[in-house]
Design a protein around this motif. Structure first.
Motif, PDB file in Angstrom:
ATOM      1  N   ILE A 109     -32.913 -55.762 -19.020  1.00 21.99           N
ATOM      2  CA  ILE A 109     -32.856 -57.616 -19.434  1.00 21.99           C
ATOM      3  C   ILE A 109     -34.375 -58.138 -19.467  1.00 21.99           C
ATOM      4  CG2 ILE A 109     -33.720 -56.603 -16.940  1.00 21.99           C
ATOM      5  CD1 ILE A 109     -32.482 -59.564 -17.019  1.00 21.99           C
ATOM      6  N   ARG A 110     -34.268 -58.910 -20.187  1.00 23.68           N
ATOM      7  CA  ARG A 110     -35.705 -59.719 -20.782  1.00 23.68           C
ATOM      8  C   ARG A 110     -35.631 -61.024 -19.653  1.00 23.68           C
ATOM      9  NH1 ARG A 110     -38.006 -60.181 -26.000  1.00 23.68           N
ATOM     10  NH2 ARG A 110     -38.775 -61.405 -26.467  1.00 23.68           N
ATOM     11  N   CYS A 111     -36.828 -61.098 -19.765  1.00 25.22           N
ATOM     12  CA  CYS A 111     -36.869 -63.084 -18.679  1.00 25.22           C
ATOM     13  C   CYS A 111     -38.561 -63.051 -18.371  1.00 25.22           C
ATOM     14  CB  CYS A 111     -36.359 -62.236 -17.189  1.00 25.22           C
ATOM     15  SG  CYS A 111     -37.246 -60.776 -16.173  1.00 25.22           S
ATOM     16  N   PHE A 112     -38.763 -63.702 -19.103  1.00 24.16           N
ATOM     17  CA  PHE A 112     -40.398 -64.033 -19.883  1.00 24.16           C
ATOM     18  C   PHE A 112     -41.006 -64.858 -18.250  1.00 24.16           C
ATOM     19  CE2 PHE A 112     -39.990 -65.048 -24.386  1.00 24.16           C
ATOM     20  CZ  PHE A 112     -40.024 -64.090 -24.941  1.00 24.16           C
ATOM     21  N   PRO A 113     -41.993 -65.013 -17.857  1.00 25.12           N
ATOM     22  CA  PRO A 113     -43.030 -66.060 -17.205  1.00 25.12           C
ATOM     23  C   PRO A 113     -41.877 -67.575 -17.433  1.00 25.12           C
ATOM     24  CG  PRO A 113     -44.711 -65.052 -19.336  1.00 25.12           C
ATOM     25  CD  PRO A 113     -43.208 -64.585 -19.180  1.00 25.12           C
ATOM     26  N   GLY A 114     -42.302 -67.423 -15.635  1.00 20.61           N
ATOM     27  CA  GLY A 114     -42.360 -69.621 -16.493  1.00 20.61           C
ATOM     28  C   GLY A 114     -44.001 -70.328 -16.289  1.00 20.61           C
ATOM     29  N   LEU A 115     -44.676 -69.272 -16.085  1.00 20.88           N
ATOM     30  CA  LEU A 115     -45.967 -69.842 -16.487  1.00 20.88           C
ATOM     31  C   LEU A 115     -46.707 -70.885 -15.939  1.00 20.88           C
ATOM     32  CD1 LEU A 115     -46.744 -69.074 -20.323  1.00 20.88           C
ATOM     33  CD2 LEU A 115     -47.879 -67.735 -18.902  1.00 20.88           C
ATOM     34  N   LYS A 116     -45.918 -71.084 -14.742  1.00 14.52           N
ATOM     35  CA  LYS A 116     -46.208 -72.232 -14.080  1.00 14.52           C
ATOM     36  C   LYS A 116     -47.207 -71.848 -12.325  1.00 14.52           C
ATOM     37  CE  LYS A 116     -44.665 -75.241 -16.509  1.00 14.52           C
ATOM     38  NZ  LYS A 116     -45.620 -76.381 -17.096  1.00 14.52           N
ATOM     39  N   ASN A 117     -46.592 -70.961 -11.803  1.00 19.50           N
ATOM     40  CA  ASN A 117     -46.714 -70.330 -10.701  1.00 19.50           C
ATOM     41  C   ASN A 117     -47.029 -68.643 -10.867  1.00 19.50           C
ATOM     42  OD1 ASN A 117     -46.416 -68.878  -7.717  1.00 19.50           O
ATOM     43  ND2 ASN A 117     -45.696 -70.528  -7.670  1.00 19.50           N
ATOM     44  N   ARG A 118     -48.722 -68.650 -10.884  1.00 22.25           N
ATOM     45  CA  ARG A 118     -48.752 -67.018 -11.313  1.00 22.25           C
ATOM     46  C   ARG A 118     -48.170 -66.104 -10.239  1.00 22.25           C
ATOM     47  NH1 ARG A 118     -54.934 -66.313 -11.324  1.00 22.25           N
ATOM     48  NH2 ARG A 118     -54.730 -65.379  -8.878  1.00 22.25           N
ATOM     49  N   GLU A 119     -48.425 -66.055  -9.247  1.00 23.70           N
ATOM     50  CA  GLU A 119     -47.969 -65.290  -7.810  1.00 23.70           C
ATOM     51  C   GLU A 119     -46.131 -64.838  -7.929  1.00 23.70           C
ATOM     52  OE1 GLU A 119     -50.078 -67.970  -7.096  1.00 23.70           O
ATOM     53  OE2 GLU A 119     -51.494 -66.935  -6.981  1.00 23.70           O
ATOM     54  N   GLU A 120     -44.834 -66.051  -8.486  1.00 25.57           N
ATOM     55  CA  GLU A 120     -44.480 -65.873  -8.131  1.00 25.57           C
ATOM     56  C   GLU A 120     -44.472 -65.101  -9.930  1.00 25.57           C
ATOM     57  OE1 GLU A 120     -42.301 -69.344  -9.064  1.00 25.57           O
ATOM     58  OE2 GLU A 120     -42.266 -69.830  -6.933  1.00 25.57           O
ATOM     59  N   ASP A 121     -44.682 -65.347 -10.664  1.00 27.02           N
ATOM     60  CA  ASP A 121     -44.623 -64.271 -12.019  1.00 27.02           C
ATOM     61  C   ASP A 121     -45.204 -62.795 -11.986  1.00 27.02           C
ATOM     62  OD1 ASP A 121     -43.589 -66.873 -13.446  1.00 27.02           O
ATOM     63  OD2 ASP A 121     -45.597 -66.675 -14.824  1.00 27.02           O
ATOM     64  N   ASP A 122     -46.330 -62.773 -11.458  1.00 27.01           N
ATOM     65  CA  ASP A 122     -46.425 -61.650 -10.539  1.00 27.01           C
ATOM     66  C   ASP A 122     -46.050 -60.725  -9.842  1.00 27.01           C
ATOM     67  OD1 ASP A 122     -48.849 -62.417 -12.195  1.00 27.01           O
ATOM     68  OD2 ASP A 122     -50.469 -62.080 -10.532  1.00 27.01           O
ATOM     69  N   ALA A 123     -44.853 -61.125  -9.017  1.00 26.04           N
ATOM     70  CA  ALA A 123     -43.827 -60.301  -8.791  1.00 26.04           C
ATOM     71  C   ALA A 123     -42.800 -59.730  -9.376  1.00 26.04           C
ATOM     72  CB  ALA A 123     -43.450 -61.592  -7.647  1.00 26.04           C
ATOM     73  N   GLU A 124     -42.284 -60.441 -10.120  1.00 22.32           N
ATOM     74  CA  GLU A 124     -41.408 -59.695 -11.422  1.00 22.32           C
ATOM     75  C   GLU A 124     -40.372 -59.797 -10.721  1.00 22.32           C
ATOM     76  OE1 GLU A 124     -41.709 -59.295 -14.273  1.00 22.32           O
ATOM     77  OE2 GLU A 124     -43.397 -58.431 -14.826  1.00 22.32           O
ATOM     78  N   ILE A 125     -40.021 -60.873  -9.852  1.00 19.06           N
ATOM     79  CA  ILE A 125     -38.680 -61.627  -9.324  1.00 19.06           C
ATOM     80  C   ILE A 125     -37.266 -60.976  -9.461  1.00 19.06           C
ATOM     81  CG2 ILE A 125     -37.089 -63.247  -7.744  1.00 19.06           C
ATOM     82  CD1 ILE A 125     -40.235 -64.791  -6.866  1.00 19.06           C
TER      83      ILE A 125
END
Length: 319
Positions: A109-125
């Motif tokens: 799976i390839r999924c980039f961060p949104g670079l808007k919300n650090r907590e959401e990106d760090d959570a690797e949802i």
């Protein structure tokens, strides 16, 4: 090895690098290992090297590879638990990942961060939800925070170009300018793999562009690029956006690496994960010189993917 999402999934970095180099010499030696197995490659973002290299690695192991571009070919996916799906999302990851797992033996799976919300990106949802519901091994083809296949290829490249056994090379990760915000994933990943391999790592960047300490602990942080480059054996050039002022672009065109900056590291080799914006991140004179290892790094993406897939297949097919 069950999953492959970071260096923490690897028991011995050097052993894996050595195995990849041996495999590079005999690419079809494990052609039987993936016979009858299917690799599903799910892309939520663009890809060139990751897509082709992983498909080639699968073919070298006798696997069937299927590619799905979720942004173009599939339904819009929902990842929130308990979501009321009355918006744009059509299918929940609970069903989508489970169905893909029913069709495939391994999922990438390839999924980039949104670079808007650090907590959401760090959570690797996205990555974690696929690992939770797919029911099969999952490999990261780049996530919001890390790019392990690239970093393993980088370790292979470092090993192939270092000729002083018993001495640690000086490796410098140097920030570069860019016109848009880029993820920290490659820089984070290169840092943690380089440190795990026991190399001497210096990270140089303008103040305010510090990477998360959980990936860089043990590295030397230097804000003077010229100072950092002195005596460097390898210089890895990469842009990343701000982590503290999350996703913001930093403008510092003077940080572009060019030949004249390397007078204190005459033998230093140049690395970059590609794609590279010429004469913005790196000058033509360096990219086109015999210092450049960028094509070798890209070639080694095949062997980083192949050695990981081979190890996961070994667990699926114990002798």
């Amino acid at each position: 090895m069950r999953n492959f999402t970071s260096v923490s999934d690897v028991h011995d970095v050097q052993a894996l690098v050595d195995e990849a180099i041996r495999m590079k010499g005999t690419p079809a030696s494990h052609l039987h290992q993936g016979a009858g197995k299917t690799l599903g490659l799910i892309f939520m973002n663009p890809s060139l090297r990751t897509r082709i290299s992983t498909q080639k690695a699968a073919a070298n192991l006798g696997m069937n590879a299927m590619v799905l571009n979720v942004d173009k070919d599939g339904w819009a996916l929902e990842f929130e638990e308990g979501a009321i799906m009355n918006g744009n999302t059509v299918e929940h990851v609970k069903e989508a990942a489970a169905v893909m797992g029913a069709y495939c033996d391994i999922i990438g799976i390839r999924c980039f961060p949104g670079l808007k919300n650090r907590e959401e990106d760090d959570a690797e949802i996205v990555l974690n939800q696929f690992m939770r519901y797919a029911g099969v091994p999952v490999i990261s083809l780049e996530s919001a925070t890390l790019h392990p296949f690239q970093s393993l290829a980088d370790m292979i490249t470092l090993h192939e170009n270092w000729n002083s056994p018993g001495k640690k090379p000086k490796v410098v990760l140097s920030w570069a300018p860019h016109i848009k915000p880029l993820p920290q994933a490659v820089a984070n990943s290169f840092s943690e793999w380089t440190l795990a391999a026991g190399f001497d790592l210096t990270i140089t960047h303008p103040k305010g562009l510090e990477l998360p300490e959980r990936f860089t602990k043990g590295a030397h942080i230097v804000h003077d690029q010229n100072e950092a480059l002195q005596g460097a054996d390898f210089i890895y050039v990469k842009n990343w956006s701000s982590y503290t002022n999350y996703g913001k672009v930093h403008e510092a065109p003077e940080w572009m690496l060019r030949e004249e900056k390397l007078k204190h590291c005459a033998l230093g080799k140049i690395m970059h994960c590609l794609p590279v914006r010429r004469n913005l991140e790196l000058s033509d004179d360096l990219l086109d010189s015999n210092r450049s290892l960028v094509i070798q790094q890209a070639e080694n993406r095949v062997w980083s993917a192949q050695v990981v897939l081979k190890n996961i297949l070994s667990n699926l097919n114990p002798a």
